[in-house]
Write a protein that holds these residues in place. Structure first.
Motif, PDB file in Angstrom:
ATOM      1  N   LEU A 112       0.837  -1.203   0.000  1.00 57.41           N
ATOM      2  CA  LEU A 112       0.000   0.000   0.000  1.00 57.41           C
ATOM      3  C   LEU A 112       0.869   1.249   0.000  1.00 57.41           C
ATOM      4  O   LEU A 112       0.551   2.239  -0.658  1.00 57.41           O
ATOM      5  CB  LEU A 112      -0.931   0.015   1.213  1.00 57.41           C
ATOM      6  N   ARG A 113       1.965   1.201   0.751  1.00 63.87           N
ATOM      7  CA  ARG A 113       2.838   2.379   0.836  1.00 63.87           C
ATOM      8  C   ARG A 113       3.504   2.656  -0.516  1.00 63.87           C
ATOM      9  O   ARG A 113       3.595   3.806  -0.940  1.00 63.87           O
ATOM     10  CB  ARG A 113       3.905   2.173   1.918  1.00 63.87           C
ATOM     11  N   GLN A 114       3.946   1.603  -1.206  1.00 64.69           N
ATOM     12  CA  GLN A 114       4.564   1.793  -2.519  1.00 64.69           C
ATOM     13  C   GLN A 114       3.565   2.365  -3.524  1.00 64.69           C
ATOM     14  O   GLN A 114       3.893   3.223  -4.346  1.00 64.69           O
ATOM     15  CB  GLN A 114       5.116   0.464  -3.040  1.00 64.69           C
ATOM     16  N   LYS A 115       2.339   1.911  -3.426  1.00 62.48           N
ATOM     17  CA  LYS A 115       1.320   2.330  -4.396  1.00 62.48           C
ATOM     18  C   LYS A 115       0.840   3.760  -4.136  1.00 62.48           C
ATOM     19  O   LYS A 115       0.495   4.492  -5.064  1.00 62.48           O
ATOM     20  CB  LYS A 115       0.124   1.357  -4.322  1.00 62.48           C
ATOM     21  N   ASN A 116       0.838   4.169  -2.870  1.00 61.23           N
ATOM     22  CA  ASN A 116       0.234   5.455  -2.519  1.00 61.23           C
ATOM     23  C   ASN A 116       1.241   6.532  -2.112  1.00 61.23           C
ATOM     24  O   ASN A 116       0.855   7.651  -1.808  1.00 61.23           O
ATOM     25  CB  ASN A 116      -0.795   5.259  -1.398  1.00 61.23           C
ATOM     26  N   LYS A 117       2.541   6.162  -2.075  1.00 61.83           N
ATOM     27  CA  LYS A 117       3.608   7.131  -1.814  1.00 61.83           C
ATOM     28  C   LYS A 117       3.409   7.879  -0.490  1.00 61.83           C
ATOM     29  O   LYS A 117       3.732   9.052  -0.380  1.00 61.83           O
ATOM     30  CB  LYS A 117       3.699   8.159  -2.963  1.00 61.83           C
ATOM     31  N   GLU A 118       2.839   7.206   0.489  1.00 63.61           N
ATOM     32  CA  GLU A 118       2.643   7.827   1.802  1.00 63.61           C
ATOM     33  C   GLU A 118       3.429   7.051   2.841  1.00 63.61           C
ATOM     34  O   GLU A 118       3.737   5.868   2.670  1.00 63.61           O
ATOM     35  CB  GLU A 118       1.156   7.846   2.177  1.00 63.61           C
ATOM     36  N   GLY A 119       3.729   7.719   3.981  1.00 62.18           N
ATOM     37  CA  GLY A 119       4.609   7.111   4.976  1.00 62.18           C
ATOM     38  C   GLY A 119       3.938   6.157   5.928  1.00 62.18           C
ATOM     39  O   GLY A 119       4.409   5.051   6.154  1.00 62.18           O
ATOM     40  N   SER A 120       2.804   6.542   6.500  1.00 62.35           N
ATOM     41  CA  SER A 120       2.155   5.722   7.520  1.00 62.35           C
ATOM     42  C   SER A 120       0.799   5.253   7.022  1.00 62.35           C
ATOM     43  O   SER A 120       0.234   5.800   6.070  1.00 62.35           O
ATOM     44  CB  SER A 120       1.960   6.528   8.809  1.00 62.35           C
ATOM     45  N   LEU A 121       0.267   4.242   7.685  1.00 61.01           N
ATOM     46  CA  LEU A 121      -1.062   3.744   7.316  1.00 61.01           C
ATOM     47  C   LEU A 121      -2.106   4.833   7.518  1.00 61.01           C
ATOM     48  O   LEU A 121      -3.053   4.951   6.739  1.00 61.01           O
ATOM     49  CB  LEU A 121      -1.410   2.497   8.147  1.00 61.01           C
ATOM     50  N   GLU A 122      -1.945   5.642   8.558  1.00 58.89           N
ATOM     51  CA  GLU A 122      -2.886   6.739   8.802  1.00 58.89           C
ATOM     52  C   GLU A 122      -2.915   7.703   7.616  1.00 58.89           C
ATOM     53  O   GLU A 122      -3.985   8.143   7.172  1.00 58.89           O
ATOM     54  CB  GLU A 122      -2.480   7.485  10.074  1.00 58.89           C
ATOM     55  N   GLU A 123      -1.729   8.013   7.055  1.00 57.17           N
ATOM     56  CA  GLU A 123      -1.669   8.922   5.900  1.00 57.17           C
ATOM     57  C   GLU A 123      -2.279   8.281   4.658  1.00 57.17           C
ATOM     58  O   GLU A 123      -2.977   8.934   3.880  1.00 57.17           O
ATOM     59  CB  GLU A 123      -0.211   9.324   5.647  1.00 57.17           C
ATOM     60  N   ILE A 124      -2.017   6.975   4.469  1.00 60.07           N
ATOM     61  CA  ILE A 124      -2.625   6.256   3.340  1.00 60.07           C
ATOM     62  C   ILE A 124      -4.151   6.262   3.478  1.00 60.07           C
ATOM     63  O   ILE A 124      -4.890   6.511   2.527  1.00 60.07           O
ATOM     64  CB  ILE A 124      -2.089   4.810   3.269  1.00 60.07           C
ATOM     65  N   PHE A 125      -4.607   5.983   4.705  1.00 57.02           N
ATOM     66  CA  PHE A 125      -6.047   5.976   5.008  1.00 57.02           C
ATOM     67  C   PHE A 125      -6.661   7.325   4.632  1.00 57.02           C
ATOM     68  O   PHE A 125      -7.684   7.396   3.947  1.00 57.02           O
ATOM     69  CB  PHE A 125      -6.228   5.694   6.500  1.00 57.02           C
ATOM     70  N   ASN A 126      -6.040   8.417   5.090  1.00 58.35           N
ATOM     71  CA  ASN A 126      -6.580   9.752   4.812  1.00 58.35           C
ATOM     72  C   ASN A 126      -6.582  10.055   3.318  1.00 58.35           C
ATOM     73  O   ASN A 126      -7.521  10.647   2.786  1.00 58.35           O
ATOM     74  CB  ASN A 126      -5.776  10.817   5.566  1.00 58.35           C
ATOM     75  N   GLN A 127      -5.516   9.627   2.623  1.00 59.23           N
ATOM     76  CA  GLN A 127      -5.434   9.872   1.185  1.00 59.23           C
ATOM     77  C   GLN A 127      -6.555   9.142   0.442  1.00 59.23           C
ATOM     78  O   GLN A 127      -7.239   9.719  -0.409  1.00 59.23           O
ATOM     79  CB  GLN A 127      -4.081   9.423   0.651  1.00 59.23           C
ATOM     80  N   LEU A 128      -6.747   7.862   0.770  1.00 59.04           N
ATOM     81  CA  LEU A 128      -7.700   7.042   0.021  1.00 59.04           C
ATOM     82  C   LEU A 128      -9.152   7.316   0.388  1.00 59.04           C
ATOM     83  O   LEU A 128     -10.053   7.033  -0.389  1.00 59.04           O
ATOM     84  CB  LEU A 128      -7.375   5.555   0.220  1.00 59.04           C
ATOM     85  N   THR A 129      -9.405   7.847   1.578  1.00 58.08           N
ATOM     86  CA  THR A 129     -10.781   8.157   1.978  1.00 58.08           C
ATOM     87  C   THR A 129     -11.100   9.632   1.763  1.00 58.08           C
ATOM     88  O   THR A 129     -12.217  10.074   2.041  1.00 58.08           O
ATOM     89  CB  THR A 129     -11.025   7.799   3.455  1.00 58.08           C
ATOM     90  N   GLY A 130     -10.103  10.396   1.279  1.00 54.70           N
ATOM     91  CA  GLY A 130     -10.341  11.814   0.987  1.00 54.70           C
ATOM     92  C   GLY A 130     -10.442  12.692   2.212  1.00 54.70           C
ATOM     93  O   GLY A 130     -10.943  13.811   2.149  1.00 54.70           O
ATOM     94  N   PHE A 131      -9.951  12.189   3.364  1.00 56.57           N
ATOM     95  CA  PHE A 131     -10.037  12.997   4.579  1.00 56.57           C
ATOM     96  C   PHE A 131      -8.717  13.712   4.807  1.00 56.57           C
ATOM     97  O   PHE A 131      -7.735  13.123   5.204  1.00 56.57           O
ATOM     98  CB  PHE A 131     -10.364  12.130   5.800  1.00 56.57           C
ATOM     99  N   ASN A 132      -8.701  15.016   4.496  1.00 55.72           N
ATOM    100  CA  ASN A 132      -7.473  15.783   4.687  1.00 55.72           C
ATOM    101  C   ASN A 132      -7.730  17.062   5.474  1.00 55.72           C
ATOM    102  O   ASN A 132      -6.986  18.027   5.378  1.00 55.72           O
ATOM    103  CB  ASN A 132      -6.829  16.117   3.328  1.00 55.72           C
ATOM    104  N   GLU A 133      -8.820  17.071   6.227  1.00 55.75           N
ATOM    105  CA  GLU A 133      -9.199  18.281   6.951  1.00 55.75           C
ATOM    106  C   GLU A 133      -8.770  18.253   8.407  1.00 55.75           C
ATOM    107  O   GLU A 133      -9.120  19.151   9.163  1.00 55.75           O
ATOM    108  CB  GLU A 133     -10.729  18.455   6.900  1.00 55.75           C
ATOM    109  N   HIS A 134      -8.014  17.217   8.825  1.00 54.83           N
ATOM    110  CA  HIS A 134      -7.769  17.069  10.264  1.00 54.83           C
ATOM    111  C   HIS A 134      -7.037  18.260  10.863  1.00 54.83           C
ATOM    112  O   HIS A 134      -7.337  18.683  11.974  1.00 54.83           O
ATOM    113  CB  HIS A 134      -7.018  15.761  10.550  1.00 54.83           C
ATOM    114  N   GLN A 135      -6.089  18.843  10.099  1.00 53.77           N
ATOM    115  CA  GLN A 135      -5.335  19.970  10.648  1.00 53.77           C
ATOM    116  C   GLN A 135      -6.243  21.180  10.836  1.00 53.77           C
ATOM    117  O   GLN A 135      -6.229  21.846  11.881  1.00 53.77           O
ATOM    118  CB  GLN A 135      -4.163  20.319   9.727  1.00 53.77           C
TER     119      GLN A 135
END
Length: 264
Positions: free
Chosen positions: A226-249
């Motif tokens: 999943l990390r190779q496919k999505n170029k993200e560091g942690s599962l939490e970041e992959i989760f946010n990328q794939l579910t479109g949730f980027n408003e946490h900050q």
């Protein structure tokens, strides 16, 4: 019917509606012995519904569910003796002692009362709870109750384990023991569905991660895949990328600003 080597569960075209809401959208999935599956997704994505269908608790769906090589609509309830389940919030019988509750649960799964009692006492001892084995569950802390739930799900040595937020209330040492229990069960060919919002734990324990979003599986693979496919560091970041949730900050900033606002 040949299910291939080690296939233990198969979903074909699994679809579920609640009224006019499509909860599961034509899911296909094959699961094999020994896999620890991190089953994740936002609230309302359909995770609990999938598990309830596989447990036989939800009968109105379309598509096929095969467990241990048999369609569960045709196989009766016998397959349930080979399944363990820890729901996210379970109502334990508080007026019973752990001995009474666990012996009763063991008998439901086909153990004799003596065998269930013997195994339950030893398992309570592993969790350092043997001294309260004959105390009412109502006197237990949240963590102690969770340990009883975990014991009840494993007492009959199931082949598939469904765990929904299973480490709720457990102290750090117990979490370490429980993770090791899952690793050893997996190495013996047991299959584990692990559903949680604690991404760090899912990332560490899972051999395969399924991400469900809007009733569809949008990611399926090991954490590294999943990390190779999505170029993200942690599962939490992959989760946010794939579910479109980027408003946490932004949401966090709004919250803190309101908390710190001068209301005088």
């Amino acid at each position: 019917m040949d299910h291939g080597p080690g296939k233990i569960l198969s979903l074909k075209g699994l679809t579920k509606w609640y009224g006019e809401k499509l909860v599961l959208d034509d899911i296909d999935l094959d699961v094999y012995e020994g896999q620890i599956i991190g089953y994740i997704g936002p609230n309302g994505a359909g995770k609990s519904t999938t598990v309830k269908i596989m447990l036989g608790l939800e009968a109105s769906y379309s598509g096929e569910v095969e467990i241990f090589g048999q369609n569960i609509k045709e196989s009766g309830v016998a397959y349930k003796k080979r399944i363990g389940y820890v729901p996210e919030s379970a109502d334990l019988y508080d007026n019973l002692t752990a001995r009474e509750y666990l012996t009763f649960t063991g008998e439901l799964y086909g153990l004799t009362a003596d065998s269930a009692d013997y195994k339950a006492r030893l398992l309570m001892g592993v969790f350092n709870l043997e001294d309260v084995y004959d105390s009412r569950i109502s006197s237990y802390s949240k963590g102690m109750k969770q340990k009883v739930l975990l014991i009840s799900s494993l007492l009959h040595d199931p082949d598939i384990l469904f765990l929904d937020e299973p480490i709720n209330g457990l102290d750090a040492n117990s979490v370490m023991v429980f993770k090791e229990i899952l690793a050893q069960l997996s190495s013996q060919g047991k299959t584990i569905f692990y559903s949680s919002h604690i991404m760090e734990v899912v990332q560490k324990i899972s051999s395969r991660i399924l991400l469900l979003n809007d009733g569809k599986i949008v990611a399926d693979g090991s954490f590294e895949q999943l990390r190779q496919k999505n170029k993200e560091g942690s599962l939490e970041e992959i989760f946010n990328q794939l579910t479109g949730f980027n408003e946490h900050q932004n949401l966090a900033e709004d919250f803190v600003q309101i908390v710190q606002r001068d209301h005088r």
